[in-house]
Write a protein that holds these residues in place. Structure first.
Motif, PDB file in Angstrom:
ATOM      1  N   ASP A 182       0.855  -1.194   0.000  1.00 21.05           N
ATOM      2  CA  ASP A 182       0.000   0.000   0.000  1.00 21.05           C
ATOM      3  C   ASP A 182       0.878   1.226   0.000  1.00 21.05           C
ATOM      4  N   GLU A 183       0.422   2.268  -0.694  1.00 18.59           N
ATOM      5  CA  GLU A 183       1.191   3.503  -0.690  1.00 18.59           C
ATOM      6  C   GLU A 183       0.523   4.526   0.201  1.00 18.59           C
ATOM      7  N   PHE A 184       1.307   5.308   0.858  1.00 17.01           N
ATOM      8  CA  PHE A 184       0.766   6.542   1.420  1.00 17.01           C
ATOM      9  C   PHE A 184       1.852   7.593   1.399  1.00 17.01           C
ATOM     10  N   GLU A 185       1.460   8.826   1.603  1.00 12.21           N
ATOM     11  CA  GLU A 185       2.403   9.910   1.434  1.00 12.21           C
ATOM     12  C   GLU A 185       2.536  10.692   2.735  1.00 12.21           C
ATOM     13  N   VAL A 219       3.874  -1.364   3.597  1.00 15.51           N
ATOM     14  CA  VAL A 219       3.514  -0.047   3.090  1.00 15.51           C
ATOM     15  C   VAL A 219       4.732   0.606   2.457  1.00 15.51           C
ATOM     16  N   LYS A 220       4.481   1.287   1.347  1.00  8.34           N
ATOM     17  CA  LYS A 220       5.523   2.102   0.732  1.00  8.34           C
ATOM     18  C   LYS A 220       5.241   3.543   1.131  1.00  8.34           C
ATOM     19  N   VAL A 221       6.196   4.143   1.790  1.00 11.39           N
ATOM     20  CA  VAL A 221       6.013   5.501   2.279  1.00 11.39           C
ATOM     21  C   VAL A 221       6.624   6.460   1.267  1.00 11.39           C
ATOM     22  N   PHE A 224      10.611   4.875   1.291  1.00 13.89           N
ATOM     23  CA  PHE A 224      11.121   3.624   1.855  1.00 13.89           C
ATOM     24  C   PHE A 224       9.920   2.748   2.139  1.00 13.89           C
ATOM     25  N   TRP A 225      10.153   1.527   2.536  1.00  8.68           N
ATOM     26  CA  TRP A 225       9.007   0.664   2.844  1.00  8.68           C
ATOM     27  C   TRP A 225       9.260  -0.124   4.116  1.00  8.68           C
ATOM     28  N   PHE A 226       8.158  -0.535   4.738  1.00  3.89           N
ATOM     29  CA  PHE A 226       8.268  -1.409   5.906  1.00  3.89           C
ATOM     30  C   PHE A 226       6.920  -2.064   6.148  1.00  3.89           C
TER      31      PHE A 226
END
Lengths: 602, 291, 221
Positions: free
Chosen positions: B117-120, B181-183, B213-215
């Motif tokens: 999932d992406e969020f900004e 999640v991809k930040v 980055f992602w985690f």
């Protein structure tokens, strides 16, 4: 000195400076103020650097007051705090360490150790100092302009360095950048001088591989500085244009506090690349002279040749070369192309190999030596401990994945203070205890010196070793206060308070050192020309302190490397570089030859 | 004698401090345990070297100290090729042991799993805002130059994908547990750095570009956000909160949030109410519709 | 001696007899050390301008890049700088032949053409302003001013050294032999600045910006 073999070969006088080029002081002003003698310039550099370094020390106290006791000192506002850390960092790295190692020790030791009368361009050398002084004055002036000095952190990252959310974005940042540009111009003049002197003005018989490691360290550091400072210069000029003319080298489109600024299209990361292309070699500009000096201290006071001299030289050169291809390890989490991480992590960890070899060779020099625990030796040992400690934490930060959690935390602060703050500072102290007798003719007091050493060494270790663990906890660097938070409990505050208290103790202990410098100048024990019984040329001068022109009528002839301690068959436990074979082995000329060939076989 | 002892004590004391002090990393709450493992490996390798060198130094200082009146048996040995070669090889092996897991961890760190999932995160002096992609799962285009008081994220109003983006301003961000999640990181004024110690990951936010980055959050709880890149006088006070929820809590929270479309409509409504009270109503309304 | 071979010397072997005996005695002279210093200075200058070119190229890869308006004047300036270098070389050759008149002619025309170059660069700046191109947010303009400005500063530095030499030629009335060294150092520096300018001009400012072609070949643009 070379009387025995005069008949065998025609005597050739050593290389000389043309007489009209040798500078002669004509009045008090030209002897002590506008002086072109490298030894006086060295002392001018050193005094200026140490004076501004004291300002940096006081700034560190102020910031430790705030960090250790966040609520207690209401006169320190966030603005002030950020200005303190910025100016502290800048002063310590550039105006103190770089200037002291290269301008101070470089100027004093290069001509003496290479057997020259003076630097090859004495006039340029003098200008170099005055430009440096001007840079320091401009830096200090930024305290008195409206808004104060810049608070952008010593890395001066744009855009914030020139925007109004950062203290000192009016005059402070402009003066900072101008001061840096001046420093670089001044340094370049000095640096050209050091390099050309080492390459051209060495006395007869002094091949490159017979140079003391001190000179190797200073020479390589100077070359690094000459090639690295242009990057900072370019960055500083471009940022000045951004700030003054409104160009957009580093400035993208920005909305600052709800307002659209007229910048657009620039790249903040470009500045970081330029900065660290300078900044990483800068670490070695400070470290390499320290490596060199400490090698000489250990060898002289352990009365044994430095172990693996050739490896030491190669390591210095390799480290210097590699330092230009590791800069982006400061930028793993900067948002640059993440694939750079693989390359820079690899090059960074490769540097560990030659560096580790240097450490092994220092300790192996102690092996089967005759160790005199004099004050300079103690400082050298202190250097080994702190440098190893700071070096291995560098292996954490250089390894790209580990850097992710640790970057921008107190771990980083602890690491670089240990490795390029404490370790080089211990070398500087050791070097001053070592060469003070040559500079003044009197020894520094050993008891005071040992007290100074133990408080400084153990204190500094107590400050920075636990600080790494604050970084593990996650405490970010450059925080005015931790404030209300659930991550950090009371123990973090307690550790900070402890660190602050030790900081004050260590800081005040330096007064002992200054008292020692002052008192020994008139009351210290007479040193004689060679109190440590060392081999290198600066100890073989006719006068102590060395007079104008350094050496007597004739420049010394060099027969050997500067590490001939306890050579089997020699009449004393050291052989000066300018002593011929027949003089060093008067009784057993034949035996000396065999020992020499035995050594050659190894 | 004392010097040698103190050097040894420094080594022993450092190890003791490492083992016994209360200061150690926060309990991990993300998938980045591999980074912690790499740190432990590095500790073993470097710790061994540190202790070995200090013990050796201490031993030398004691054993080969100068004694008045005793003729020292000093070895004259300029170099020892084989010893130096072995030391080089040994050090290289140590470096490889540390570097290899580090590079693997980095490879993982920069390879975002598919379906994340992406969020900004949008940073400005000195607060955090967040934008979730909404029902379509895609974030609308944005541009710093489009930022206005009504549109603080600078979302392109012409991009249909942006209308359903969920905006969270100066409030806590919630994330569902166990979903990668991809930040996406964006700054509108200066450099910032989105840093949650328990997640181990961080990355600078650079105005003019979007970094990431992602985690995967692995533990329910509240986690404090810190800024880890100096961003001006308010740097230390730039805090936020990330709440990791289980699925149902997360959905309940998400349902309460407003989208860009809603907030735009509300802003326009608000504006026309304000404008109603002013005299030059006609001209102003033209402006609003032009926007 | 070969540097690499020197670095593998076994330093612990002492010299028997007199060090350096039998070798030709090299006197340390101001000219030889001046030449060495200028070579190192070239290194410093090359890094400086190399970094500027890299930054320029990096900036060009952005979408919003607008190229520099072409200026014929720069071609003229380039010719002036080339003739300046030629004139300085004339002076050097004159010095080697001990003909002070050739030295004077070379020095004088070299100095004048260098000043012409500087004036031309200034005119180019003015042109940009008058053409209404002087917006500092246009990165091509900003880089042009930065790079030409730094290059011009180097020329000014050279002119100071030139002035010191000229003073010896005209006021102190030195013989050709006495000033040969200084003239050679000046010319050496002049040639470096010319090469530097040719690289900068050729890559960044001439025609349609050749750096963009290189970037395109590398697939960066």
């Amino acid at each position: 000195m070379a009387d025995a073999t005069h008949d065998d070969v025609g005597y050739v006088p050593p290389a000389e400076i043309e007489e009209q080029d040798l500078y002669h002081a004509k009045s008090w002003i030209t002897k002590y103020v506008f002086c072109q003698d490298a030894k006086v310039i060295a002392i001018q550099y050193s005094i200026t650097a140490i004076a501004i370094g004291l300002v940096g020390l006081v700034l560190s106290w102020l910031m430790r007051l705030q960090l250790g006791f966040p609520e207690a000192f209401s006169f320190i506002e966030p603005d002030d705090y950020y200005q303190f850390i910025t100016v502290h960092g800048m002063i310590m790295v550039i105006y103190l360490l770089t200037a002291l190692f290269l301008g101070g020790f470089g100027n004093y030791l290069i001509p003496l150790m290479v057997g020259a009368r003076d630097m090859v361009f004495p006039f340029v050398n003098m200008i170099s100092y005055w430009v440096y002084l001007l840079a320091v004055v401009v830096l200090c002036a930024s305290f008195f302009v409206p808004g104060g000095p810049t608070g952008a952190g010593w890395t001066l990252y744009p855009p914030q360095a020139i925007l109004s959310g950062t203290p000192g974005s009016d005059g402070g940042i402009i003066l900072m950048l101008v001061s840096l540009a001046l420093f670089i111009v001044g340094f370049t003049m000095g640096g050209l001088n050091y390099v050309v002197t080492v390459f051209q003005a060495r006395t007869r018989g002094l091949s490159l591989m017979r140079l003391p490691l001190t000179i190797w360290g200073i020479l390589t550091a100077t070359v690094l500085a000459l090639l690295a400072f242009p990057a900072l210069f370019v960055g500083a000029v471009m940022m000045l244009l951004d700030r003054i003319l409104g160009t957009s080298f580093f400035m993208p489109s920005i909305v600052e506090l709800g307002e659209h600024l007229s910048y657009g299209g620039g790249s903040p990361i470009l500045f970081q690349h330029l900065f660290w292309f300078f900044g990483h070699p800068e670490v070695y500009i400070v470290a390499l002279p320290a490596f060199g000096i400490v090698s000489d201290l250990i060898s002289v006071h352990a009365r044994r040749n430095i172990f693996g001299y050739r490896m030491m030289v190669w390591a210095i050169v390799i480290i210097g070369a590699l330092s230009f291809v590791v800069w982006a390890h400061h930028m793993y989490v900067s948002g640059m192309n993440p694939y750079f991480g693989f390359f820079f992590a690899t090059t960074t960890l490769i540097i560990a190999v030659p560096t580790a070899l240097k450490v092994y060779n220092w300790t192996l020099t102690l092996w089967r030596g005759d160790i005199h625990l004099t004050t300079p030796m103690l400082f050298a040992i202190g250097f080994i401990v702190t440098f190893v400690n700071g070096g291995i934490t560098g292996l954490f930060l250089g390894n790209v994945a580990i850097d992710v959690p640790l970057s921008d935390t107190m771990f980083v602060v602890a690491h670089f203070h240990m490795v390029m703050g404490v370790a080089p500072a211990l070398v500087i102290f050791g070097a001053i205890y070592h060469w003070y007798p040559k500079i003044t003719g009197r020894l520094l007091d050993e008891t005071l010196g040992k007290f100074h050493f133990w408080v400084t060494f153990l204190g500094a270790y107590l400050i920075y070793f636990p600080m790494h663990y604050l970084g593990f906890v996650g405490v970010p660097r450059r925080y005015f206060e931790l404030g209300d938070t659930q991550i950090f409990d009371q123990s973090v505050g307690d550790l900070n308070a402890f660190i602050s208290i030790v900081t004050f103790i260590v800081g005040f202990a330096q007064l002992v050192f200054f008292f020692n410098l002052y008192r020994s100048y008139s009351k210290g024990k007479e040193a004689g020309p060679n109190p440590w019984r060392a081999c290198s040329l600066e100890w073989q001068t006719a006068e102590t302190p060395p007079g104008h022109g350094n050496f007597g009528k004739e420049l010394p002839l060099v027969y050997r490397w500067p590490y001939d301690f306890n050579v089997p068959g020699a009449k004393e436990d050291f052989i000066p570089q300018n002593m011929s074979q027949s003089e060093a082995f008067p009784k057993r000329k034949a035996a000396a030859k065999t020992s020499r060939s035995r050594a050659a076989k190894k | 004698m004392i010097t040698a002892l103190i050097i040894i004590l420094v080594a022993v004391g450092s190890v003791a401090f490492h083992l016994m002090s209360p200061w150690w990393w926060t309990p991990i709450a993300s998938n980045w345990g591999f980074i912690d493992t790499t740190i432990i490996i590095t500790f073993w390798v470097t710790g061994t070297v540190f202790v070995a060198i200090l013990f050796f130094t201490g031993y030398c200082i004691w054993k080969f100290r100068h004694r008045e009146g005793v003729k020292a048996d000093v070895e004259y040995e300029p170099e020892n090729k084989s010893l130096e070669t072995w030391l080089t090889i040994g050090t290289t092996i140590g470096v490889v042991i540390m570097l290899t897991p580090g590079l693997f961890a980095w490879k993982q760190f920069i390879t975002v799993p598919e379906g994340a999932d992406e969020f900004e995160v949008v940073a400005q002096q000195w607060q955090w805002s967040y934008r979730l992609p909404g029902k379509d799962g895609v974030l609308g285009k944005s541009d710093v130059r489009k930022i206005t008081p009504e549109n603080p994220f600078g979302i392109n109003a012409d991009d249909p994908k942006g209308k359903d983006d969920v905006l969270i301003e100066s409030d806590d961000l919630h994330l569902p547990i166990d979903r990668p999640v991809k930040v996406l990181l964006r700054a509108i004024d200066v450099l910032h750095d989105f840093y949650v110690p328990q997640f181990r990951a961080k990355m600078d936010m650079v105005p003019g570009t979007i970094t990431y980055f992602w985690f995967t959050p692995t533990k329910v709880g509240n986690y404090e956000v810190l800024c880890a890149e100096l961003c001006g006088v308010g740097h230390h006070a730039m805090r936020g909160m990330v709440v990791v929820d289980n699925d149902s809590d997360y959905r309940a929270w998400l349902a309460e949030q407003t989208t860009f479309g809603q907030s735009l409509a509300k802003a326009q409504q608000q504006k026309s109410i304000d404008l109603a009270s002013t005299t030059d109503r006609a001209t102003s309304e033209k402006k609003v519709s032009a926007q | 001696m070969n540097l690499l071979r020197e670095l593998t010397d076994k330093p612990w072997i002492a010299t028997e007899g007199i060090p350096g005996a039998g070798q030709e005695q090299k006197m340390l002279s101001a000219v030889s050390s001046g030449r060495a210093a200028i070579k190192w200075l070239f290194g410093v200058g090359s890094v400086l301008f190399f970094l500027l070119i890299v930054s320029y190229g990096e900036r060009m890869t952005y979408e919003d890049w607008r190229p520099l308006p072409e200026s014929k004047l720069l071609w003229f300036n380039t010719i002036a700088l080339i003739s300046s270098s030629v004139a300085m070389q004339w002076a050097v050759i004159g010095g080697r032949r001990d003909e002070i008149d050739d030295v004077k002619i070379g020095m004088l025309s070299g100095g004048i053409t260098a000043v012409v170059f500087l004036a031309g660069q200034l005119l180019a700046w003015r042109q940009l302003v008058q053409m209404g191109y002087f917006e500092t947010t246009n990165p091509a303009i900003a880089f042009f001013i930065l790079i030409t400005g730094l290059h011009a500063l180097h020329i000014v530095g050279g002119l100071i050294a030139w002035g010191r030499t000229a003073q010896k030629v005209w006021w102190r009335g030195c013989e050709a032999g006495q000033i040969r060294g200084s003239v050679e150092l000046c010319a050496f520096y002049w040639h470096f600045l010319l090469v530097l300018w040719l690289v900068l001009f050729g890559l960044l400012f001439a025609g349609n910006n050749n750096l963009s072609i290189i970037l395109a070949i590398c697939g960066l643009r």
